[in-house]
Design an enzyme around this catalytic site. Structure first.
Site, PDB file in Angstrom:
ATOM      1  N   ARG A 179      32.482  60.270  40.745  1.00  0.00           N
ATOM      2  CA  ARG A 179      32.302  58.833  40.549  1.00  0.00           C
ATOM      3  C   ARG A 179      31.352  58.247  41.593  1.00  0.00           C
ATOM      4  O   ARG A 179      31.541  58.451  42.787  1.00  0.00           O
ATOM      5  CB  ARG A 179      33.652  58.117  40.597  1.00  0.00           C
ATOM      6  CG  ARG A 179      34.552  58.518  39.437  1.00  0.00           C
ATOM      7  CD  ARG A 179      35.939  57.911  39.553  1.00  0.00           C
ATOM      8  NE  ARG A 179      36.797  58.399  38.479  1.00  0.00           N
ATOM      9  CZ  ARG A 179      37.272  57.643  37.494  1.00  0.00           C
ATOM     10  NH1 ARG A 179      36.976  56.367  37.444  1.00  0.00           N
ATOM     11  NH2 ARG A 179      38.035  58.158  36.558  1.00  0.00           N
ATOM     12  N   SER A 344      42.392  49.520  27.179  1.00  0.00           N
ATOM     13  CA  SER A 344      41.128  49.008  27.708  1.00  0.00           C
ATOM     14  C   SER A 344      39.917  49.894  27.475  1.00  0.00           C
ATOM     15  O   SER A 344      38.795  49.404  27.539  1.00  0.00           O
ATOM     16  CB  SER A 344      41.275  48.759  29.211  1.00  0.00           C
ATOM     17  OG  SER A 344      41.520  49.976  29.897  1.00  0.00           O
ATOM     18  N   HIS A 372      45.216  43.750  29.793  1.00  0.00           N
ATOM     19  CA  HIS A 372      43.909  43.418  29.214  1.00  0.00           C
ATOM     20  C   HIS A 372      44.029  42.409  28.075  1.00  0.00           C
ATOM     21  O   HIS A 372      43.123  42.310  27.237  1.00  0.00           O
ATOM     22  CB  HIS A 372      43.209  44.685  28.736  1.00  0.00           C
ATOM     23  CG  HIS A 372      42.728  45.550  29.854  1.00  0.00           C
ATOM     24  ND1 HIS A 372      41.504  45.391  30.456  1.00  0.00           N
ATOM     25  CD2 HIS A 372      43.343  46.571  30.515  1.00  0.00           C
ATOM     26  CE1 HIS A 372      41.357  46.282  31.419  1.00  0.00           C
ATOM     27  NE2 HIS A 372      42.462  47.015  31.478  1.00  0.00           N
ATOM     28  N   THR A 417      48.339  41.053  34.645  1.00  0.00           N
ATOM     29  CA  THR A 417      47.526  41.027  35.855  1.00  0.00           C
ATOM     30  C   THR A 417      46.933  39.652  36.072  1.00  0.00           C
ATOM     31  O   THR A 417      46.727  38.884  35.131  1.00  0.00           O
ATOM     32  CB  THR A 417      46.385  42.062  35.781  1.00  0.00           C
ATOM     33  OG1 THR A 417      45.691  42.076  37.035  1.00  0.00           O
ATOM     34  CG2 THR A 417      45.391  41.707  34.681  1.00  0.00           C
ATOM     35  N   LYS A 420      42.100  40.078  36.147  1.00  0.00           N
ATOM     36  CA  LYS A 420      41.106  40.261  35.093  1.00  0.00           C
ATOM     37  C   LYS A 420      40.743  38.895  34.485  1.00  0.00           C
ATOM     38  O   LYS A 420      39.911  38.190  35.029  1.00  0.00           O
ATOM     39  CB  LYS A 420      41.610  41.272  34.076  1.00  0.00           C
ATOM     40  CG  LYS A 420      41.693  42.684  34.683  1.00  0.00           C
ATOM     41  CD  LYS A 420      42.139  43.721  33.722  1.00  0.00           C
ATOM     42  CE  LYS A 420      41.992  45.121  34.292  1.00  0.00           C
ATOM     43  NZ  LYS A 420      42.678  45.363  35.580  1.00  0.00           N
TER      44      LYS A 420
END
Length: 685
Positions: A179, A344, A372, A417, A420
């Site tokens: 990554r 997601s 999400h 959450t 987001k």
């Protein structure tokens, strides 16, 4: 990849290339130098080479000479006139690709010169060591202290930890799953624009999870400034010691009412909320069995693994498979069905109502992750569970009471959450009073974690309150998502089909996905992160695009053109190619003849009565709803002081200016009442 292949051809003739692993070369060539941002790490190394160093010095001088004539504003404007190019009103020199390239080249030339200068200084210092003073113990100690630190050597007979780290990283490089983290700094005044590691280099962000742009909503920022002035920065400790303030309790009351549940508990993130809650339940419930969707988020998987409870995996969204597994256990056995509303990475939506039916039939609890979906679905932004009974929840308004028989009421535990759609940070659980109190009393992830800062908590609550009162951001986001998906479909760009706001563009190869992401960033100033294993399955790598209500029509057109161009240049499979191969990740399936209907229907979007917000054009200001501003401010009357209303002009975001610490809003446009925080609000509260 082509550049890396070229490098490997010279391994035999270059000592550095010959002794350096290919994976290390890949890392150096794709990561920016920390000292010279416009150069790659490999280019910086090359400036120290006796062969390449002088060549790069010559090249930097050529670049300066070649681009100097178009680096100035007047010169660029003259070139435009001579070529018959007439930029639209409001256009800047930065928008010209030629001028941008010139300035980027100039910066690179500057960095090459600086690197050469640093090399010369280093050589001079090295030469000085031959002087008589070089044998002085004082100078030897000084030289040793300034030497580059080397990895700790393995203890003779002991485990070689450094080699272990290198080998593990090498595995990631070999399967192209390593990554790379790009340096992206989102600009509050220019959302969705950000700058890279070079402050003057701006890019359009198309992958952030700040789905509605609430991270820079003026009422959110104003509330945070006022709270910061009154309560300072940190919370002071865990919730049990000194971090249990009125702001935290108010936020928990806010999200509990959002989901029409009796109680809620706020965590430092929803990863922690899921992990702590599931591990505590799995540990405390005797003989508990988890039934987990195969595509659940890592936070849920880890939470279940961190308990002694058995975990049974059912196929993604497969009700028949779930029921077959549930019926294998006695009804009296404690069971928890853990699943998500919006997944997601693929954009699919869980069958919430049907899973609740199975839970009732087999005596299971339902654990629904709405991460999400909160802020994005439902008339008040409570998520997909609310959206499934849209009209009933819209009619119920701000009542915190449950609607008996509604899908949201039937779900036992909801997690969400704040990081987001609400543009903040943190996570939460919502459910019954006793359930929440048990998690509060037993979950280590809650008990032993420093509490979120008051200003962060206040900003999150303002964001939730604002979105509960204003549906326009949700509507416009969905309208823009539909438009981008439509344009991709016209160009045969493969989008994994789904009814949600997620736009996953299938690439199908880790290296190609990374290359596509890099080309979008470096050649088109568009930032879209590539997604690879283990986030998605090998062979299903993708570009995950998130469209917001703040992206303009012109920005959407630029994105679609750029993706189309890069698919052609990199020869990435399109929808018809996947269809010929039998399909992958839902793209190009022979049986996929029906169109996937989106969660939001035309009536809910306001398309039938003409109330849909309009997609922005470049230069237009994003609307901030004055009624929602008043609602959000009213939440803090007791703690921060009442904000008195005064005649103000439009709450268009681009026209608002925030006075740090005082929340003063100033705008220009149509006359409406916009509440205005007095300069003494924080001091007098």
């Amino acid at each position: 990849m082509d550049k890396l292949s070229s490098l490997t051809r010279f391994k035999a003739s270059c000592p550095f290339l010959g002794r350096t692993k290919t994976t290390t070369l890949r890392t150096l060539s794709t990561s920016a130098s920390t000292r010279f941002p416009s150069l790659s790490g490999l280019t910086e190394r090359a400036t120290k080479c006796p062969v390449m160093g002088p060549a790069l010095t010559v090249r930097s001088k050529e670049m300066v000479a070649g681009y100097a004539s178009v680096a100035g504003k007047a010169d660029v404007e003259k070139i435009h006139q001579e070529q018959g190019v007439f930029p639209p009103a409001g256009a800047t020199i930065e928008m010209c690709p030629h001028a941008s390239a010139a300035r980027a080249a100039a910066r690179m030339a500057d960095d090459l010169a600086a690197a050469a200068k640093a090399k010369a200084k280093h050589d001079a210092a090295k030469q000085a060591k031959t002087d008589p003073v070089a044998g002085c113990p004082f100078h030897q100690q000084k030289d040793a202290a300034s030497a580059t630190a080397k990895p700790k050597a393995a203890t003779p007979g002991g485990f070689d930890y450094e080699s272990f780290y290198v080998n593990e990283l090498d595995k990631k490089h070999k399967d192209s799953s390593y990554r790379y983290f790009n340096n992206i700094n989102r600009l509050a005044a220019k959302f969705p624009v950000a700058h890279t590691g070079e402050v003057k280099d701006e890019v359009e962000v198309w992958c952030a999870n700040d789905y509605l742009g609430m991270g820079n909503n003026p009422i959110v920022l104003e509330t945070m400034h006022r709270t910061l002035d009154k309560y300072g920065h940190g919370a002071g400790g865990t919730r049990n010691i000194a971090g249990n303030g009125a702001m935290h309790l108010g936020l928990e009351q806010e999200v509990a009412a959002l989901h029409r549940k009796p109680a809620a508990l706020v965590f430092s993130s929803c990863y922690v909320a899921n992990d702590a809650t599931l591990s505590t339940l799995g540990t405390k419930l005797p003989g508990c069995v988890f039934f987990s969707d195969s595509m659940n988020h890592a936070s849920m998987i880890q939470g279940m693994r961190h308990s002694p409870a058995k975990r049974v995996i059912f196929k993604h969204n497969d009700l028949e498979d779930l029921e077959n597994k549930l019926k294998q256990y006695p009804k009296e056995t404690p069971k928890i069905i853990a699943f998500e509303s919006v997944y997601s990475m693929c954009g699919s939506v869980g069958p919430i109502k049907e899973i609740c039916d199975l839970a009732d039939k087999y005596g299971a609890l339902t654990f629904l992750d709405e991460v999400h979906a909160v802020g994005l679905y439902g008339p008040r932004g409570a998520g997909v569970a609310e959206h499934l009974d849209y009209d009933a929840h819209k009619a119920a308004g701000e009542s915190p009471d449950a609607i008996p028989g509604s899908v949201m009421d039937r779900v036992d535990i909801i997690t969400g959450t704040l990081g987001k759609a609400y543009g903040a940070v943190g996570g939460y659980i919502a459910g019954s009073d006793d359930f929440v109190d048990m998690i509060r009393s037993y979950a280590p992830g809650f008990i032993f974690t420093t509490s979120l800062p008051p200003a962060t908590v206040a900003g999150a609550r303002a964001s939730v309150a604002y979105q509960k009162a204003y549906v326009g951001d949700r509507q416009l986001k969905q309208v823009n998502v539909r438009e981008v998906k439509r344009r991709f479909a016209e160009l045969d760009v493969p989008v994994v089909p789904g009814p949600s706001h997620i736009v996953p563009v299938l690439v199908g190869d880790a290296a190609l996905a990374k290359a596509a992401s890099d080309k979008l960033l470096t050649e088109h100033n568009i930032y879209v992160q590539s997604i690879n294993y283990p986030t998605v399955a090998v062979g299903e790598e993708r570009l995950r695009i998130t469209v917001t209500p703040r992206h303009t029509l012109e920005q959407m057109s630029k994105l679609v053109r750029a993706v189309d161009q890069i698919f052609t240049e990199l020869k990435i499979n399109r929808t018809q190619d996947w269809k010929a191969l039998g399909g992958r990740a839902g793209v190009g399936r022979p049986s996929a003849t029906e169109t996937v209907e989106p969660i939001w229907n035309d009536e809910e979007l306001g398309l039938l009565d003409g109330t849909t917000p309009k997609t922005l054009r470049n230069g237009e200001k994003a609307v901030v709803d004055p009624t929602a501003v008043s609602v959000a401010r009213a939440r803090f009357n007791k703690l921060l002081g009442k904000v008195e209303e005064s005649p103000r002009k439009s709450a268009d975001l681009a026209g608002l200016k925030l006075q740090a610490g005082h929340g003063g809003a100033m705008a220009a446009s149509e006359e409406v009442y916009i509440p205005h925080a007095p300069l003494t609000a924080a001091a007098s509260a």
